[in-house]
Design an enzyme around this catalytic site. Sequence first.
Site, short mmCIF file in Angstrom:
data_model
loop_
_atom_site.label_atom_id
_atom_site.label_comp_id
_atom_site.label_asym_id
_atom_site.label_seq_id
_atom_site.Cartn_x
_atom_site.Cartn_y
_atom_site.Cartn_z
N LYS A 85 -48.87 -59.28 12.40
CA LYS A 85 -48.61 -59.66 13.88
C LYS A 85 -47.20 -58.99 14.46
O LYS A 85 -46.03 -59.42 14.21
CB LYS A 85 -48.27 -61.07 14.31
CG LYS A 85 -48.49 -61.69 15.52
CD LYS A 85 -47.76 -62.98 15.99
CE LYS A 85 -46.39 -62.94 16.13
NZ LYS A 85 -46.13 -62.11 17.42
N GLY A 102 -50.77 -61.39 19.14
CA GLY A 102 -50.77 -62.77 19.50
C GLY A 102 -49.30 -63.41 19.59
O GLY A 102 -48.34 -62.40 19.29
N GLY A 115 -48.31 -66.40 15.09
CA GLY A 115 -47.36 -66.52 14.01
C GLY A 115 -47.37 -68.05 13.25
O GLY A 115 -47.19 -67.73 11.92
N GLU A 132 -35.44 -62.02 7.77
CA GLU A 132 -34.28 -61.20 8.02
C GLU A 132 -34.16 -61.56 9.56
O GLU A 132 -34.72 -61.34 10.44
CB GLU A 132 -34.63 -59.66 8.14
CG GLU A 132 -33.43 -58.85 8.03
CD GLU A 132 -33.00 -58.26 9.67
OE1 GLU A 132 -32.20 -58.85 10.35
OE2 GLU A 132 -33.91 -57.36 10.01
N CYS A 144 -29.95 -56.55 15.26
CA CYS A 144 -29.21 -57.64 14.55
C CYS A 144 -27.81 -57.58 13.73
O CYS A 144 -27.10 -58.29 13.47
CB CYS A 144 -30.16 -58.26 13.71
SG CYS A 144 -30.92 -57.01 12.44
N GLU A 156 -25.43 -65.34 19.15
CA GLU A 156 -25.76 -64.04 19.25
C GLU A 156 -26.34 -63.74 20.68
O GLU A 156 -27.30 -64.13 21.12
CB GLU A 156 -27.02 -63.80 18.06
CG GLU A 156 -27.58 -62.16 18.06
CD GLU A 156 -28.72 -61.98 16.91
OE1 GLU A 156 -28.55 -61.19 16.40
OE2 GLU A 156 -29.43 -62.94 16.97
#
Length: 474
Positions: free
Chosen positions: A170, A201, A207, A245, A279, A378
């Site tokens: 996905k 999706g 998910g 991750e 990230c 973040e």
Amino acid sequence: MKHHAKFYIDGEWRDPQGDQTLAVINPATESPTAEITLGNEKDIDRAVAAARGAFAEWSNTPLEERADYLTKITALYQSRIPDLAAAVTTEMGAPSWLATSAQAPAGLAHLATALEVAKTFNWSSAHGASRIVKEPIGVCGFITPWNWPLNQLTAKFAPAMLTGCTIVHKPSEIAPLSSLIFAEICHEAGLPAGVYNLVNGDGPTVGAAISSHPDIDMVSFTGSTRAGVDVAEKAAGSVKRVHQELGGKSANIILDDADFNAAIKGGVSTMMMNSGQSCTAPSRLLAPNAHIDEIVSIAVEAANAWTPGPPESNAKMGPVVSESQWNKIQSLINIGVGEGARLACGGPGKPEGLETGYYVRPTVFTAVKNDMTIAREEIFGPVLCVIGYDTEEEAIEIANDTEYGLAGYVSGGDLERARRVASKIRAGYVTINGAGMDFTVPFGGYKHSGNGREFGAHAFDEFLEVKSIVGYGA
């Protein structure tokens, strides 16, 4: 506007089970550029059945044949880099130069690296009279992000398929176009039906169906820590392996003997690249207080060089990916001001002359304390926090005072000292003196930045089960 209605399942482009659609928004124009159909649980059931059906034969296909398929995929990928780069520019706003020089080629690097790893990977070993063997884990569910879509897909795909696993993927519904091209590449390469399957999706539907599906043996997820926790919770019921991750709030420690000009300009460039949507972005610049004015001056000059503009132009920085992401960044910038941090450059609002598009002003905050919101959360935008320190020990303490542990950066003239500081940073990927990316070493995080590792031989182990055969050598 092109409508991508079908999903790639069992070697064919197949009609979805539902009819709900979603517009893919070009973040530079704020207008729809394509439309996808959103899948549902029935689509995932079909994709998983295809992957499960292909697994027995694929896992027993000789490694040399699997490598031949990946070699074909790599050649086709290389031939379609212009298409892949254009898709990334359209779907998530990466400047054309970045999409062509980094976004698309990063995928090529992962494919090539995996092929090299496979040549010498240790699949079994003797242990006295016993033997230890590694076998493919089975059907793998991939949930990949929008910020480096091809990098994250290929980092998972290459080791998974080479180890004999089959895949249900996905991509992010925000940026699905480049993944659709990757499915075309797999099809053209003749990859056996069911080895790679793609269903578009959203997270709460597709998910969740991947994470909880009893016939998926492993889920590999890249995205926010919040979403990663949700994936793990849904996966727990079927006791599947979960690789994550996740987010980061990486510290960039500038030691007092560093080449300030090189270290700070390099750190700011790494921070601002991809509009701060990485990230591993070094979003906390830790500067010795004795030199902080000089360091801030260099950082501001470097940040101001990252001029935002339309992705098709020669602008260094494009927009951020979406309106919701833009709003989140603006909110955090305002919170930073409200909590007492000082704006050295940038700030809230769009850059002058860029009223259309989700553009953010490259921003540098000074007088930041590590307990401020902008130093804890973040931001995932082009916002740099400069935090002062007095001693090396204090710098290390500040660097580690975060719930994250994905990456870290150290710059210093004394290499042994820089190595010592790097060894004390609680993060999975630490860079000294601006060294370039190494696709052959393990990549992953400590703490809330995830678990498991990608890249190189360590990525292979993520997709393998370990079996001990006792009495093998008797």
